[in-house]
Design a protein around this motif. Structure first.
Motif, PDB file in Angstrom:
ATOM      1  N   THR A  24       0.862  -1.140   0.141  1.00  0.00           N
ATOM      2  CA  THR A  24      -0.002   0.016  -0.197  1.00  0.00           C
ATOM      3  C   THR A  24       0.767   1.066   0.031  1.00  0.00           C
ATOM      4  O   THR A  24       0.702   2.268  -0.790  1.00  0.00           O
ATOM      5  CB  THR A  24      -0.973   0.100   1.336  1.00  0.00           C
ATOM      6  OG1 THR A  24      -1.661  -1.196   1.099  1.00  0.00           O
ATOM      7  CG2 THR A  24      -1.931   1.124   1.210  1.00  0.00           C
ATOM      8  N   GLY A  28       0.894   4.066  -2.947  1.00  0.00           N
ATOM      9  CA  GLY A  28       0.572   5.612  -2.435  1.00  0.00           C
ATOM     10  C   GLY A  28       1.541   6.386  -2.777  1.00  0.00           C
ATOM     11  O   GLY A  28       1.419   7.697  -3.225  1.00  0.00           O
ATOM     12  N   GLY A  32      -1.377  10.020  -6.967  1.00  0.00           N
ATOM     13  CA  GLY A  32      -1.699  11.178  -6.570  1.00  0.00           C
ATOM     14  C   GLY A  32      -1.738  12.250  -7.829  1.00  0.00           C
ATOM     15  O   GLY A  32      -1.551  11.866  -9.047  1.00  0.00           O
ATOM     16  N   ARG A  61       4.478  12.692  -0.271  1.00  0.00           N
ATOM     17  CA  ARG A  61       3.785  11.396  -0.289  1.00  0.00           C
ATOM     18  C   ARG A  61       4.109  10.830   1.064  1.00  0.00           C
ATOM     19  O   ARG A  61       3.413  10.270   1.817  1.00  0.00           O
ATOM     20  CB  ARG A  61       4.169  10.649  -1.366  1.00  0.00           C
ATOM     21  CG  ARG A  61       3.659  11.318  -2.407  1.00  0.00           C
ATOM     22  CD  ARG A  61       2.325  10.705  -3.051  1.00  0.00           C
ATOM     23  NE  ARG A  61       1.851  11.615  -3.864  1.00  0.00           N
ATOM     24  CZ  ARG A  61       2.219  11.617  -5.562  1.00  0.00           C
ATOM     25  NH1 ARG A  61       2.922  10.528  -5.746  1.00  0.00           N
ATOM     26  NH2 ARG A  61       1.714  12.142  -6.233  1.00  0.00           N
ATOM     27  N   ILE A  65       2.034   9.176   4.290  1.00  0.00           N
ATOM     28  CA  ILE A  65       1.913   7.649   4.508  1.00  0.00           C
ATOM     29  C   ILE A  65       2.579   7.412   5.968  1.00  0.00           C
ATOM     30  O   ILE A  65       1.746   6.320   6.379  1.00  0.00           O
ATOM     31  CB  ILE A  65       2.850   6.937   3.450  1.00  0.00           C
ATOM     32  CG1 ILE A  65       2.288   7.176   2.013  1.00  0.00           C
ATOM     33  CG2 ILE A  65       3.103   5.664   3.728  1.00  0.00           C
ATOM     34  CD1 ILE A  65       3.074   6.876   0.775  1.00  0.00           C
ATOM     35  N   ASP A 302      -6.696   6.323   3.396  1.00  0.00           N
ATOM     36  CA  ASP A 302      -6.395   7.648   2.977  1.00  0.00           C
ATOM     37  C   ASP A 302      -5.694   7.568   1.526  1.00  0.00           C
ATOM     38  O   ASP A 302      -5.962   8.598   0.743  1.00  0.00           O
ATOM     39  CB  ASP A 302      -5.333   8.365   3.868  1.00  0.00           C
ATOM     40  CG  ASP A 302      -4.760   9.663   3.578  1.00  0.00           C
ATOM     41  OD1 ASP A 302      -5.373  10.548   3.391  1.00  0.00           O
ATOM     42  OD2 ASP A 302      -3.354   9.698   3.390  1.00  0.00           O
ATOM     43  N   THR A 303      -5.091   6.581   1.288  1.00  0.00           N
ATOM     44  CA  THR A 303      -4.548   6.362  -0.122  1.00  0.00           C
ATOM     45  C   THR A 303      -5.695   6.226  -1.301  1.00  0.00           C
ATOM     46  O   THR A 303      -5.590   7.062  -2.215  1.00  0.00           O
ATOM     47  CB  THR A 303      -3.787   4.995  -0.287  1.00  0.00           C
ATOM     48  OG1 THR A 303      -2.584   5.111   0.622  1.00  0.00           O
ATOM     49  CG2 THR A 303      -3.003   4.699  -1.706  1.00  0.00           C
ATOM     50  N   ASN A 307      -6.966   9.870  -3.917  1.00  0.00           N
ATOM     51  CA  ASN A 307      -6.979   9.538  -5.437  1.00  0.00           C
ATOM     52  C   ASN A 307      -8.238   9.404  -6.024  1.00  0.00           C
ATOM     53  O   ASN A 307      -8.251   9.097  -7.188  1.00  0.00           O
ATOM     54  CB  ASN A 307      -6.178   8.407  -5.576  1.00  0.00           C
ATOM     55  CG  ASN A 307      -4.667   8.524  -5.275  1.00  0.00           C
ATOM     56  OD1 ASN A 307      -4.087   9.311  -6.143  1.00  0.00           O
ATOM     57  ND2 ASN A 307      -4.173   7.939  -4.519  1.00  0.00           N
TER      58      ASN A 307
END
Length: 336
Positions: A24, A28, A32, A61, A65, A302-303, A307
């Motif tokens: 993940t 991630g 974006g 990023r 993360i 969140d990822t 997006n």
């Protein structure tokens, strides 16, 4: 004694969750508003990327993360503690109002006190802790009866009431505030990860470094607190002392997390349940799994959320609510 086959199963689950976290995180890093080629991630991590690639990866990023991973871990441990000390599978720092207490304290500080930019990042977890602790104490007092002790269902209902009241209070507070401050509080309420920079990681990391190992060390006490009170007292557990100490740890972990991620709910509810389903109810076994599951859940939410729409995406708090609210209703129906 824990059976060796169960320990082996836990290790397999831990390795699977670590693989999911790494996968993940890699996804991630590349996804974006400003895309980064996956073939360029490793060279950029090694310092061989262009200025744009390094800026996107190291300034945009990676901090986000890491923040979501750490915050998810903190919320998972907080939820596991609350579920054990209240003997209530529905307990979660977001559902029972602790997160809202932290948010109200942050809102009051942000709106009415002069802000020193240099110290704001490091002060905000302590401010959130003060608000969350006060809320937790009030919820505990209103849920406790002298004749029957702590009422688990009453605690959840009281916490939901406090959560709604505090959210309403924040809306009243920002109704006449400056536009910039209103936008900040609104983003916080929605669970938008706003503290996505390296100083915020340094601000919450000490809380996790101290409190997560402390919780793991107290795993056996949590096992005993999950039993009925006569049994726990019979084996020598000081109920009120242990509950209060562990409640402080749960509140501090939740406050540290939401101080930089906003009002995130349901992660602390889901992660312990997922862990228990995978490796059983003993805290020595499921707490490490819950920590990794909570970190992955918030990072994954969140990822995906950031997006789905351009350029700001959907707040992580909304994504976790979309997943967690039906699960909460399922658990509630099982309890009734």
């Amino acid at each position: 004694m824990i059976h060796p086959s169960v320990i082996k199963k836990q290790r397999r689950v831990v390795l699977l969750l670590l693989a999911l976290i790494i996968l993940t995180a890699v996804v991630g890093m590349g996804m974006g508003y400003s895309s980064l080629s996956y073939s360029r991630i490793i060279p950029t991590l090694l310092g061989q990327g262009s200025f744009k690639e390094e800026f996107v990866l190291f300034s945009v990023r990676l901090p986000r993360i890491v923040i979501t991973l750490l915050a998810g871990m903190a919320l998972a441990v907080s939820g596991a503690i609350l579920q054990s000390i209240t003997r209530n599978d529905l307990a979660d720092p977001g559902i029972i109002g602790i997160n809202s207490g932290a948010g109200a304290a942050i809102a009051v500080f942000f709106l009415f006190f002069p802000i020193d930019v240099g110290n704001f990042v490091y002060a905000i977890p302590a401010i959130a802790f003060a608000g969350a602790l006060l809320t937790a104490i009030l919820i505990y007092v209103f849920s406790y009866k002298r004749t029957t002790g702590l009422q688990p269902v009453r605690l959840v209902l009281t916490g939901v009431g406090f959560s709604m009241a505090l959210s309403g209070t924040m809306i009243v507070l920002i109704s006449s505030a400056e536009r910039e401050k209103v936008d900040f509080i609104a983003r916080w309420l929605a669970g938008n990860v706003w503290g996505s920079d390296w100083p915020f990681i340094l601000a919450i990391l000490p809380w996790l470094i101290i409190l997560i190992p402390f919780t793991l060390y107290r795993a056996n006490k949590l096992n005993l607190l999950g039993l009925n009170e006569p049994v726990a007292v019979g084996v020598g557990v000081s109920l009120e002392k242990e509950r209060f100490t562990l409640l402080l740890a749960a509140v501090a972990l939740a406050a540290a997390a939401v101080s930089v991620t906003g009002g995130i709910a349901f992660v602390g509810l889901m992660a312990p349940h997922i862990a228990k389903a995978l490796v059983g109810p003993r805290h020595q076994l499921f707490l490490p799994v819950a920590i990794l599951a909570g970190g992955w859940l918030l990072m994954f939410a969140d990822t995906i959320g950031r997006n789905l729409t351009d350029p700001d995406g959907i707040p992580a708090g909304i994504m976790t609510a979309l997943i967690g609210a039906p699960y909460f209703m399922y658990l509630l129906m099982k309890k009734i």
